[in-house]
Scaffold this motif. Sequence first.
Motif, mmCIF file in Angstrom:
data_model
loop_
_atom_site.group_PDB
_atom_site.id
_atom_site.type_symbol
_atom_site.label_atom_id
_atom_site.label_comp_id
_atom_site.label_asym_id
_atom_site.label_seq_id
_atom_site.Cartn_x
_atom_site.Cartn_y
_atom_site.Cartn_z
ATOM 1 N N TRP A 292 4.476 37.472 -47.748
ATOM 2 C CA TRP A 292 5.207 38.406 -48.603
ATOM 3 C C TRP A 292 6.676 38.006 -48.782
ATOM 4 C CZ3 TRP A 292 9.271 40.388 -45.892
ATOM 5 C CH2 TRP A 292 9.166 40.382 -44.500
ATOM 6 N N LEU A 293 7.175 37.078 -47.945
ATOM 7 C CA LEU A 293 8.540 36.599 -48.124
ATOM 8 C C LEU A 293 8.711 35.876 -49.456
ATOM 9 C CD1 LEU A 293 9.337 35.208 -44.543
ATOM 10 C CD2 LEU A 293 10.306 37.257 -45.620
ATOM 11 N N MET A 294 7.647 35.261 -49.948
ATOM 12 C CA MET A 294 7.739 34.505 -51.203
ATOM 13 C C MET A 294 7.923 35.422 -52.415
ATOM 14 S SD MET A 294 7.883 31.345 -50.499
ATOM 15 C CE MET A 294 8.957 31.985 -49.203
ATOM 16 N N PRO A 295 7.056 36.438 -52.612
ATOM 17 C CA PRO A 295 7.324 37.327 -53.752
ATOM 18 C C PRO A 295 8.656 38.048 -53.638
ATOM 19 C CG PRO A 295 5.533 38.189 -52.384
ATOM 20 C CD PRO A 295 5.787 36.772 -51.944
ATOM 21 N N LEU A 296 9.092 38.374 -52.410
ATOM 22 C CA LEU A 296 10.392 39.010 -52.223
ATOM 23 C C LEU A 296 11.501 38.065 -52.675
ATOM 24 C CD1 LEU A 296 12.187 41.301 -51.168
ATOM 25 C CD2 LEU A 296 12.054 40.245 -48.894
ATOM 26 N N SER A 297 11.385 36.793 -52.314
ATOM 27 C CA SER A 297 12.395 35.805 -52.715
ATOM 28 C C SER A 297 12.428 35.640 -54.225
ATOM 29 C CB SER A 297 12.087 34.458 -52.053
ATOM 30 O OG SER A 297 13.006 33.475 -52.470
ATOM 31 N N VAL A 298 11.249 35.637 -54.862
ATOM 32 C CA VAL A 298 11.191 35.500 -56.315
ATOM 33 C C VAL A 298 11.842 36.701 -56.992
ATOM 34 C CG1 VAL A 298 9.668 35.336 -58.314
ATOM 35 C CG2 VAL A 298 9.150 34.033 -56.258
ATOM 36 N N VAL A 299 11.554 37.895 -56.496
ATOM 37 C CA VAL A 299 12.138 39.109 -57.077
ATOM 38 C C VAL A 299 13.661 39.083 -56.954
ATOM 39 C CG1 VAL A 299 12.320 41.613 -56.847
ATOM 40 C CG2 VAL A 299 10.079 40.523 -56.743
ATOM 41 N N LEU A 300 14.165 38.712 -55.776
ATOM 42 C CA LEU A 300 15.618 38.621 -55.589
ATOM 43 C C LEU A 300 16.219 37.540 -56.490
ATOM 44 C CD1 LEU A 300 15.977 38.985 -51.706
ATOM 45 C CD2 LEU A 300 16.622 40.646 -53.457
ATOM 46 N N SER A 301 15.507 36.433 -56.660
ATOM 47 C CA SER A 301 15.994 35.368 -57.532
ATOM 48 C C SER A 301 16.116 35.860 -58.964
ATOM 49 C CB SER A 301 15.042 34.165 -57.474
ATOM 50 O OG SER A 301 15.021 33.589 -56.193
#
Length: 501
Positions: A292-301
């Motif tokens: 879930w760290l990946m979708p969170l990183s994409v959203v923040l990006s």
Amino acid sequence: MPGHRQEGASVRLVRELNLLDCFSLVVGVIIGSGIFISPKGVLLNVNTVGWFLLIWLFAGIFNCLGALSYVELATSIPLSGGDYTYLRLSFGYMIAFLRVWTLIVAVRTGPLTLLSITAGTYIVGDSAVCLRTAVRIFAACILCLVAFLNSWSVKLSKRVQNICTFGKISGLIVIIVTGLIKLSEGNTSSFQNMFQKFEGSSSATGWQSFPTAVYSGVFAFSGWQYLPQVTEEIVEPGKTMPAAISLAMLFVTTVYLLTNAAFLSVLTPSEILDSDAVAMTFGKKALGNFWWLMPLSVVLSCLGSINGSVFATARSFFVASREGQFPQVLGMIHVRRRTPLPAVVILLPVCLVMLTVDDIYSLINYLSFSRWLFIGMTCASVPYFRWKYPHIDRPFKVHLLIPIIFSLCAFTIVITSALSDPAAFFVGLGITVLGVPVYIIGVLWQNKPRSIIRLMRWLTITLQKLFLIVDTTARSGVERTGSRESLLGTELDEYSGDNDS
């Protein structure tokens, strides 16, 4: 991000963006969804992993040439507005207006909409019953949230930008560290025989596909041209801007290369081509329960890129209004919040309408040529200004070959897009040229009927009362007379002294 200060009856921009703020703005805007979308686009058009990585390196160097050219313009002409200002002083008011016209129509609003959709997609995942509707709702909420932040407080939007930049960098560091661990464990199969065709590559792919691959890589670096749009608010721009741009471009290029290498350490080239969300596929395969760290990183990006883009684009509209090329209301600020509220809000309805369109990519592709055309023209103005205004102060100078090479490459992209898809090119050209009658009617036509003048005055006053906004200055570029050289000298005198606070 900047505030304003009151001086008598006028409002001046305050220099308060330091090196860290500028670095955060550039990195925060560049690192959006591109690094999670473009790897597939680049790999799809090359046959080897070696060329895949080299194209990413070339894209970073290429964008650095353009960024450094913009820095010379920004430090020698310390006026906000970015390429709008440089085009106005070198090619005239109509060309500058067409640049901002295309920003509103699609060049800037289209990517903002796509970024919000990408963020909404990663938020919703594949669990929603009505996937498209849910994604669009989240995308609309994100756009409204960013518009509110930039309208409410410049300090708040600055904090959000810094948080998002930290978050997206942290996410990419997780990817890079994971990739390094996998490489140390011997997962190097993707890097063996790097310049030989990998399994699953298209046999039809050849040298003719390289321009498309390069364009996909270059797309991921878009955003460095936003910093010169806020030149008037940067502390010691002659020192801060070159350092911020150089560090940001070096940092982003390095991170992009390491991120793509990390993707290849976990995923095979074929798996990258088969994935519509490379970061999600990477996370589920390499991070286990922490995927879930990946979708969170994409959203923040995406959120950081949207926030920085809205802030910078609003400055272009703000300056265009100050020069008399946009409605007066877009050059006003909130009396208490000291934010360019109208210039921010004008983006929102256009983006919300785009959310109802199924194929936003087509609209962006139509006008992609104009983006590179105007950027190429802007860099081509570097040697023009060197020749026309040899005596103005230039705290930062690049070798003339840099803007010349970049401009030629940018014009090559324009020609290539015209030859590869003539229909899309002429549709985009038509949309761009449509700005000419808008300019003639809205700007050049001074003797409008009294009824139209009264209506515009009533709308302006009504919006002032509704949004509590005030005019910032009585300056109007359309009313100015004299040569461009005297005009440039006058503007430099006005702004160099007024913004040293």
